[in-house]
Design a protein around this motif. Structure first.
Motif, PDB file in Angstrom:
ATOM      1  N   PRO A   8       0.835  -1.207   0.000  1.00 33.43           N
ATOM      2  CA  PRO A   8       0.000   0.000   0.000  1.00 33.43           C
ATOM      3  C   PRO A   8       0.869   1.256   0.000  1.00 33.43           C
ATOM      4  CG  PRO A   8      -0.024  -1.025   2.165  1.00 33.43           C
ATOM      5  CD  PRO A   8       0.711  -1.961   1.257  1.00 33.43           C
ATOM      6  N   THR A   9       0.447   2.241  -0.784  1.00 35.28           N
ATOM      7  CA  THR A   9       1.200   3.495  -0.855  1.00 35.28           C
ATOM      8  C   THR A   9       0.596   4.580   0.024  1.00 35.28           C
ATOM      9  OG1 THR A   9      -0.092   4.222  -2.748  1.00 35.28           O
ATOM     10  CG2 THR A   9       1.958   3.037  -3.212  1.00 35.28           C
ATOM     11  N   ASN A  10      -0.618   4.392   0.506  1.00 35.32           N
ATOM     12  CA  ASN A  10      -1.320   5.346   1.382  1.00 35.32           C
ATOM     13  C   ASN A  10      -1.475   6.719   0.728  1.00 35.32           C
ATOM     14  OD1 ASN A  10      -1.614   3.527   3.671  1.00 35.32           O
ATOM     15  ND2 ASN A  10       0.613   3.674   3.797  1.00 35.32           N
ATOM     16  N   THR A  11      -1.700   6.733  -0.560  1.00 31.14           N
ATOM     17  CA  THR A  11      -1.840   7.996  -1.295  1.00 31.14           C
ATOM     18  C   THR A  11      -3.098   8.752  -0.880  1.00 31.14           C
ATOM     19  OG1 THR A  11      -0.712   6.971  -3.155  1.00 31.14           O
ATOM     20  CG2 THR A  11      -1.916   8.986  -3.609  1.00 31.14           C
ATOM     21  N   ILE A  12      -4.186   8.052  -0.702  1.00 27.63           N
ATOM     22  CA  ILE A  12      -5.459   8.712  -0.363  1.00 27.63           C
ATOM     23  C   ILE A  12      -5.377   9.352   1.015  1.00 27.63           C
ATOM     24  CG2 ILE A  12      -7.912   8.311   0.046  1.00 27.63           C
ATOM     25  CD1 ILE A  12      -7.774   6.149  -2.112  1.00 27.63           C
ATOM     26  N   VAL A  13      -4.807   8.630   1.970  1.00 26.32           N
ATOM     27  CA  VAL A  13      -4.663   9.178   3.322  1.00 26.32           C
ATOM     28  C   VAL A  13      -3.766  10.410   3.291  1.00 26.32           C
ATOM     29  CG1 VAL A  13      -3.839   8.667   5.646  1.00 26.32           C
ATOM     30  CG2 VAL A  13      -5.019   6.911   4.350  1.00 26.32           C
ATOM     31  N   ALA A  14      -2.692  10.350   2.491  1.00 26.56           N
ATOM     32  CA  ALA A  14      -1.779  11.491   2.395  1.00 26.56           C
ATOM     33  C   ALA A  14      -2.478  12.721   1.821  1.00 26.56           C
ATOM     34  CB  ALA A  14      -0.572  11.112   1.543  1.00 26.56           C
ATOM     35  N   TRP A  15      -3.283  12.521   0.764  1.00 23.72           N
ATOM     36  CA  TRP A  15      -3.987  13.659   0.173  1.00 23.72           C
ATOM     37  C   TRP A  15      -5.045  14.225   1.120  1.00 23.72           C
ATOM     38  CZ3 TRP A  15      -2.692  16.833  -3.435  1.00 23.72           C
ATOM     39  CH2 TRP A  15      -1.823  16.439  -4.432  1.00 23.72           C
ATOM     40  N   ILE A  16      -5.737  13.362   1.837  1.00 24.57           N
ATOM     41  CA  ILE A  16      -6.731  13.855   2.807  1.00 24.57           C
ATOM     42  C   ILE A  16      -6.040  14.653   3.902  1.00 24.57           C
ATOM     43  CG2 ILE A  16      -8.355  13.117   4.603  1.00 24.57           C
ATOM     44  CD1 ILE A  16      -9.175  10.838   2.703  1.00 24.57           C
ATOM     45  N   ALA A  17      -4.901  14.150   4.411  1.00 22.10           N
ATOM     46  CA  ALA A  17      -4.158  14.864   5.444  1.00 22.10           C
ATOM     47  C   ALA A  17      -3.655  16.198   4.923  1.00 22.10           C
ATOM     48  CB  ALA A  17      -2.990  14.010   5.930  1.00 22.10           C
ATOM     49  N   CYS A  18      -3.239  16.232   3.655  1.00 18.56           N
ATOM     50  CA  CYS A  18      -2.711  17.471   3.079  1.00 18.56           C
ATOM     51  C   CYS A  18      -3.801  18.508   2.863  1.00 18.56           C
ATOM     52  CB  CYS A  18      -2.006  17.164   1.765  1.00 18.56           C
ATOM     53  SG  CYS A  18      -1.267  18.596   0.963  1.00 18.56           S
ATOM     54  N   LEU A  19      -4.933  18.080   2.315  1.00 18.01           N
ATOM     55  CA  LEU A  19      -5.981  19.036   1.952  1.00 18.01           C
ATOM     56  C   LEU A  19      -6.904  19.406   3.103  1.00 18.01           C
ATOM     57  CD1 LEU A  19      -6.922  17.599  -1.554  1.00 18.01           C
ATOM     58  CD2 LEU A  19      -5.492  19.583  -1.036  1.00 18.01           C
ATOM     59  N   CYS A  20      -7.094  18.500   4.053  1.00 19.67           N
ATOM     60  CA  CYS A  20      -8.084  18.757   5.101  1.00 19.67           C
ATOM     61  C   CYS A  20      -7.474  19.086   6.465  1.00 19.67           C
ATOM     62  CB  CYS A  20      -8.995  17.542   5.256  1.00 19.67           C
ATOM     63  SG  CYS A  20      -9.943  17.185   3.773  1.00 19.67           S
ATOM     64  N   PHE A  21      -6.230  18.774   6.677  1.00 19.33           N
ATOM     65  CA  PHE A  21      -5.678  18.968   8.016  1.00 19.33           C
ATOM     66  C   PHE A  21      -4.498  19.936   7.985  1.00 19.33           C
ATOM     67  CE2 PHE A  21      -8.030  15.022   8.355  1.00 19.33           C
ATOM     68  CZ  PHE A  21      -8.747  15.228   9.503  1.00 19.33           C
ATOM     69  N   CYS A  22      -3.283  19.454   7.947  1.00 21.35           N
ATOM     70  CA  CYS A  22      -2.111  20.319   8.019  1.00 21.35           C
ATOM     71  C   CYS A  22      -1.352  20.208   6.692  1.00 21.35           C
ATOM     72  CB  CYS A  22      -1.226  19.908   9.191  1.00 21.35           C
ATOM     73  SG  CYS A  22       0.192  20.965   9.420  1.00 21.35           S
ATOM     74  N   MET A  23      -1.410  21.270   5.898  1.00 18.72           N
ATOM     75  CA  MET A  23      -0.850  21.210   4.551  1.00 18.72           C
ATOM     76  C   MET A  23       0.663  20.996   4.513  1.00 18.72           C
ATOM     77  SD  MET A  23      -1.315  23.739   1.310  1.00 18.72           S
ATOM     78  CE  MET A  23      -3.006  23.296   1.022  1.00 18.72           C
ATOM     79  N   PRO A  24       1.479  21.673   5.299  1.00 12.49           N
ATOM     80  CA  PRO A  24       2.925  21.458   5.168  1.00 12.49           C
ATOM     81  C   PRO A  24       3.350  20.023   5.476  1.00 12.49           C
ATOM     82  CG  PRO A  24       2.500  23.453   6.412  1.00 12.49           C
ATOM     83  CD  PRO A  24       1.189  22.777   6.223  1.00 12.49           C
ATOM     84  N   ILE A  25       2.817  19.438   6.516  1.00 15.20           N
ATOM     85  CA  ILE A  25       3.187  18.066   6.864  1.00 15.20           C
ATOM     86  C   ILE A  25       2.501  17.079   5.917  1.00 15.20           C
ATOM     87  CG2 ILE A  25       3.159  16.327   8.698  1.00 15.20           C
ATOM     88  CD1 ILE A  25       3.221  18.646  10.706  1.00 15.20           C
ATOM     89  N   GLY A  26       1.291  17.383   5.514  1.00 13.38           N
ATOM     90  CA  GLY A  26       0.584  16.531   4.568  1.00 13.38           C
ATOM     91  C   GLY A  26       1.258  16.496   3.208  1.00 13.38           C
ATOM     92  N   LEU A  27       1.913  17.600   2.826  1.00  9.17           N
ATOM     93  CA  LEU A  27       2.619  17.636   1.558  1.00  9.17           C
ATOM     94  C   LEU A  27       3.806  16.679   1.565  1.00  9.17           C
ATOM     95  CD1 LEU A  27       2.518  19.018  -1.155  1.00  9.17           C
ATOM     96  CD2 LEU A  27       4.005  20.790  -0.266  1.00  9.17           C
ATOM     97  N   VAL A  28       4.467  16.540   2.708  1.00 12.05           N
ATOM     98  CA  VAL A  28       5.550  15.564   2.822  1.00 12.05           C
ATOM     99  C   VAL A  28       4.990  14.156   2.636  1.00 12.05           C
ATOM    100  CG1 VAL A  28       7.294  14.616   4.373  1.00 12.05           C
ATOM    101  CG2 VAL A  28       6.898  17.070   4.318  1.00 12.05           C
ATOM    102  N   ALA A  29       3.818  13.881   3.220  1.00 13.60           N
ATOM    103  CA  ALA A  29       3.183  12.572   3.076  1.00 13.60           C
ATOM    104  C   ALA A  29       2.829  12.290   1.619  1.00 13.60           C
ATOM    105  CB  ALA A  29       1.936  12.494   3.954  1.00 13.60           C
TER     106      ALA A  29
END
Length: 172
Positions: free
Chosen positions: A90-111
């Motif tokens: 699993p690459t966890n791409t969906i979780v990373a995009w949700i974290a980036c767009l809905c929560f904390c963008m700088p840390i989510g962008l690393v994800a």
């Protein structure tokens, strides 16, 4: 000249019958007419299905090789096991995009970057590196979500305290 006579006959016939279109005589009516309406035609006419298939006929004189089975017991030499289509990690791409767009963008962008790198490693066939990058993307996404929740709670507490102090000082 023949063309002139055909056109003049058409014009005269059209002048006589202006209300009715010319008759269509290209195809004769079907012989016997149409079947009577309602129901299906009577069943029958089909032979019963065969009870078994006929034996296969092979060309004369052709020999087919017998299948060789490996001997049971200890393998003689190195054994290589090749997995045909390994399951990509699993690459966890969906979780990373949700974290980036809905929560904390700088840390989510690393994800998101880690998840994208994991997908590239899968395309290259490096499943071990893809697994590590996918797990790293998941950790960064969780960090983005936790950071956003903690910051939201702190900002909410500060806002409530500020609001309470302002309202308590303006009592008449």
């Amino acid at each position: 000249l023949q063309h002139y006579f055909i056109q003049s006959n058409l014009r005269s016939s059209m002048a006589d019958n202006k209300d009715q279109p010319p008759a269509y005589n290209a195809y004769p009516p079907p012989a016997g007419g149409y079947p009577p309406p309602g129901g299906y035609p009577p069943a029958g006419g089909y032979p019963p299905p065969p009870q078994q298939y006929p034996p296969q006929q092979y060309p004369a004189g052709q020999q087919y090789p017998m299948q060789q089975y490996p001997a049971t017991g200890a393998p003689a030499g190195n054994v290589v096991v090749v997995q045909a289509n390994p399951v990509p990690p699993p690459t966890n791409t969906i979780v990373a995009w949700i974290a980036c767009l809905c929560f904390c963008m700088p840390i989510g962008l690393v994800a998101v970057c880690k998840a994208n790198s994991a997908e590239n490693k899968i395309r290259q066939g490096d499943y071990a590196a893809a697994r590590e990058l996918g797990e790293s993307a998941k950790k960064w996404a969780i960090a983005a979500i936790v950071t956003a929740v903690i910051l939201g709670a702190l900002i909410g507490i500060i806002y409530i305290v500020f609001l309470f102090t302002v309202l308590s000082n303006n009592v008449y």
